[in-house]
Design a protein around this motif. Structure first.
Motif, PDB file in Angstrom:
ATOM      1  N   PRO A 195       0.791  -1.240   0.000  1.00  0.00           N
ATOM      2  CA  PRO A 195       0.000   0.000   0.000  1.00  0.00           C
ATOM      3  C   PRO A 195       0.826   1.295   0.000  1.00  0.00           C
ATOM      4  CG  PRO A 195      -0.930  -1.553   1.560  1.00  0.00           C
ATOM      5  CD  PRO A 195       0.351  -2.155   1.065  1.00  0.00           C
TER       6      PRO A 195
ATOM      7  N   SER B 161       2.965   2.107  -2.030  1.00  0.00           N
ATOM      8  CA  SER B 161       3.182   2.504  -3.428  1.00  0.00           C
ATOM      9  C   SER B 161       2.141   3.515  -3.905  1.00  0.00           C
ATOM     10  CB  SER B 161       3.179   1.280  -4.343  1.00  0.00           C
ATOM     11  OG  SER B 161       1.920   0.648  -4.330  1.00  0.00           O
ATOM     12  N   LYS B 162       0.997   3.574  -3.254  1.00  0.00           N
ATOM     13  CA  LYS B 162      -0.043   4.529  -3.662  1.00  0.00           C
ATOM     14  C   LYS B 162       0.339   5.980  -3.324  1.00  0.00           C
ATOM     15  CE  LYS B 162      -2.946   4.581   0.446  1.00  0.00           C
ATOM     16  NZ  LYS B 162      -4.258   4.341   1.026  1.00  0.00           N
TER      17      LYS B 162
END
Length: 194
Positions: A149, A151-152
Motif C-alpha cells: 500500500p 506505493s499509492k
C-alpha cells in the motif's frame, strides 16, 4: 537576459548577450542537479557498479548538507544486495526511535516492520496535513514495493515530505511515477531526463 525585439543599428554590444546565451545554453559534462525535496520519485538507471557509486554519492551529499534531525533515510535491498547497504547502518539518519530499529530492509521481517512504519507515517501526514522531517527512501531493489500500500503515495510523495529513489538496470525496472530519471552512462557521465 531578455531578448530584445528591436536592435539599434551601430551598437555592436547589443548582440553580445544573445551570442553568449547561445554559446553557453548547453554545457557539456555539467553536474546533474536534481531537487530531491521537490520530486515524488527519482529513477536511477545504469550498470550495477555505477548505480552503487551513485547511491554512495547521494547519501554522502545528504549526510554532509543536512542536519541529522531534518532528514530520515530508508534503505531497501534484497538479500543479494544486502552488503551494498550494510555500510549505511550506523548513520544517525537511519535510526528510527518510533519503531526502535534502523530503517534498513533486507529480509521479510524488516520489510514488514519498515513498510508498516512508512505506511502509518505517510497516512498520518496525509490526514493531518503535517510534514515533519524529510524522508528519502532508497530502493536498491524493488522488494515488493509495487504490491504494498505505500506505493499509492508515490504520486503525492513530495507533498508528504518523502522522496522515493529507485535503482534499476533499465527503465522498465523502475516503477511508474518518477519525476526524474537519471541514466548513468559511465563512471563520469549521466543524463537527467525529466
Amino acid at each position: 537576459y531578455k531578448k530584445q525585439e528591436n536592435l539599434t543599428i551601430g551598437d555592436e554590444l547589443q548582440v553580445k548577450p544573445a551570442q553568449v546565451c547561445e554559446a553557453y545554453q548547453y554545457l557539456k559534462n555539467a553536474p546533474i542537479v536534481c531537487p530531491l525535496k521537490d520530486a515524488n520519485a527519482i529513477g536511477i538507471v545504469g550498470r550495477e557498479a555505477f548505480r552503487y557509486d551513485f547511491l554512495k554519492n547521494i547519501v554522502v551529499d545528504i549526510v554532509a548538507r543536512q542536519y541529522e534531525a531534518d532528514v530520515r533515510m530508508v534503505f531497501v535491498a534484497e538479500q543479494g544486495n544486502k552488503a551494498r547497504i550494510y555500510p549505511f547502518r550506523f548513520l544517525p539518519q537511519v535510526q528510527c526511535d518510533t519503531i526502535g530499529s534502523r530503517l534498513i530492509v533486507t529480509n521479510g521481517e524488516s520489510k514488514n516492520t519498515v513498510f508498516e512504519y512508512l505506511y502509518k507515517e505517510l497516512t498520518q501526514r496525509k490526514q493531518n496535513k503535517y510534514v515533519g522531517e524529510s524522508i528519502v527512501a532508497f530502493f536498491y531493489d524493488e522488494f515488493g514495493f509495487q504490491n504494498h500500500p505505500i506505493s499509492k503515495f508515490v504520486d503525492e510523495a513530495s507533498c508528504l515530505g518523502i522522496t522515493f529513489v529507485f535503482f534499476g538496470g533499465e527503465s522498465s525496472k523502475i516503477p511508474m511515477g518518477c519525476s526524474y530519471i537519471v541514466e548513468i552512462r559511465d563512471a563520469q557521465n549521466a543524463v537527467l531526463i525529466s
